[in-house]
Design a protein around this motif. Structure first.
Motif, PDB file in Angstrom:
ATOM      1  N   MET A  45       0.826  -1.209   0.000  1.00 42.07           N
ATOM      2  CA  MET A  45       0.000   0.000   0.000  1.00 42.07           C
ATOM      3  C   MET A  45       0.861   1.259   0.000  1.00 42.07           C
ATOM      4  SD  MET A  45      -3.386  -0.711   2.354  1.00 42.07           S
ATOM      5  CE  MET A  45      -2.520  -1.269   3.803  1.00 42.07           C
ATOM      6  N   SER A  49       1.203   3.613  -3.402  1.00 41.69           N
ATOM      7  CA  SER A  49       0.637   4.964  -3.280  1.00 41.69           C
ATOM      8  C   SER A  49       1.623   6.007  -3.784  1.00 41.69           C
ATOM      9  CB  SER A  49       0.272   5.258  -1.816  1.00 41.69           C
ATOM     10  OG  SER A  49      -0.732   4.386  -1.354  1.00 41.69           O
ATOM     11  N   GLY A 287      -6.385  -2.299  -1.627  1.00 35.19           N
ATOM     12  CA  GLY A 287      -6.225  -1.174  -2.537  1.00 35.19           C
ATOM     13  C   GLY A 287      -7.202  -0.044  -2.260  1.00 35.19           C
ATOM     14  N   LYS A 290      -5.592   2.063   0.299  1.00 38.46           N
ATOM     15  CA  LYS A 290      -4.513   2.795  -0.366  1.00 38.46           C
ATOM     16  C   LYS A 290      -5.078   3.964  -1.158  1.00 38.46           C
ATOM     17  CE  LYS A 290      -3.428   1.890  -4.369  1.00 38.46           C
ATOM     18  NZ  LYS A 290      -3.114   1.225  -5.647  1.00 38.46           N
TER      19      LYS A 290
END
Length: 343
Positions: A45, A49, A287, A290
């Protein structure tokens, strides 16, 4: 010569033994497996990112609007690094035996959907804001869950279905408040999500019963993805790039492009490790969290606007994510404990 070979083999076995012990511990101990899954997922994550924000800067701010080329740089770097680790330094033990026929029939198709995901995922940054893109990604877990259920890789439960649907509905509410929209951009985003769901399911099918670690998985998968990206870029991007003189942009900013390529390698390895320790659906649900982090970063770095409706939607998504995480981690621990030999 024979003694030297024996010494090298003994040294490699000793170097590989900590990795093997850790893998065995993860397989036989539910707590260790959950901790490893959580650590790997958190790393994925964080790095992914940062990579999203960096790719947006390369594609839009630096005017290097060639998504296949950018993705291809990352795939090339990933393939080189993983090959060095597996076959040159032999830091990572390569276990899988992949024939040419198997690679063409099983891995090359996965590479096509992986390349399509990366292409569309990068292209969409030229049409939509970073925050809105992350909101649209909330539908991917639903698509992935349906595909996994159809492939019989996940056993559906009412709680699991409810939590994933809750994530999607919450993020859909957040997207409802978007003021700036592009129909073409939304279509490109949904193409990316559909290809990603197919790619994840095919990857999990590929990894099931195959003794292949994350670095080794990247080593075999990246050439297939790079092949499709190179073919597409040569046809669709390079002629226009050369004509406009944009091929010199990476030479003007080598540090940023190399950083993006190296981070792409890290994301690939962490993604494969997450799928191996948990599942592809877990990767996509993580996700969603994230995405929330990226949205906050986009607000702070790019002054993007997020409405109150979008904020409420993300509260709903986060709550549903917490429920799903608890259910999935409990399932992982139970499966690991059940598979542990009885004393």
């Amino acid at each position: 010569m024979g003694a030297d070979a024996d010494d090298r083999a003994s040294l490699l076995n000793r170097a590989a033994s900590p990795v093997k012990k850790l893998s065995d511990a993860a397989s036989n101990n539910g707590v260790v497996r959950v901790m490893m899954a959580a650590a790997v997922a958190s790393g994925w994550m964080f790095v992914s990112s940062l990579l999203i924000l960096l790719n947006k800067h390369l594609l839009k701010d630096l005017k290097f609007g060639y998504p296949m080329t950018v993705a291809g740089m990352g795939m090339c770097t990933s393939g080189i690094f993983s090959y060095i680790l597996c076959h040159v330094t032999q830091t990572i033990e390569a276990k899988a035996v992949i024939t040419r026929s198997y690679w063409i029939k099983r891995i090359l198709p996965v590479g096509f959907f992986m390349a399509s995901t990366l292409w569309a995922g990068n292209l969409v940054y030229l049409y939509l804001s970073v925050s809105f893109i992350q909101m649209l990604k909330a539908f991917t877990p639903v698509i992935t869950m349906i595909a996994l259920f159809m492939a019989k890789l996940e056993t559906p439960t009412y709680r699991m279905i409810g939590s994933v649907v809750g994530i999607a509905l919450g993020t859909a509410l957040a997207a409802y408040g978007e003021a700036h929209n592009s129909v073409l951009g939304v279509m490109i985003m949904f193409i990316s999500e559909a290809c990603e769901a197919i790619r994840l399911v095919m990857t999990q099918l590929l990894l099931t019963g195959l003794r292949m670690g994350p670095f080794e998985g990247v080593m075999w998968m990246t050439p297939a993805c790079f092949l499709w990206l190179t073919l597409g870029a040569a046809i669709m991007e390079w002629p226009a790039m050369i004509k406009a003189g944009h091929h010199i942009i990476p030479l003007q900013h080598p540090g940023l492009f190399m950083l993006a390529a190296c981070m792409g390698f890290a994301v690939n390895v962490l993604a494969y490790a997450t799928i191996k320790l948990a599942s592809s659906l877990t990767l996509k649900v993580l996700g969603c969290v994230k995405n929330a982090v990226v949205i906050v970063a986009a607000i702070l770095l790019f002054a993007e606007e997020v409405t109150a409706t979008q904020g409420v939607g993300y509260v709903v998504s986060t709550a549903a994510f917490v429920v799903y995480t608890h259910l999935k981690m409990t399932q992982i621990a139970s499966e690991a404990t059940a598979g542990k030999p009885q004393a």
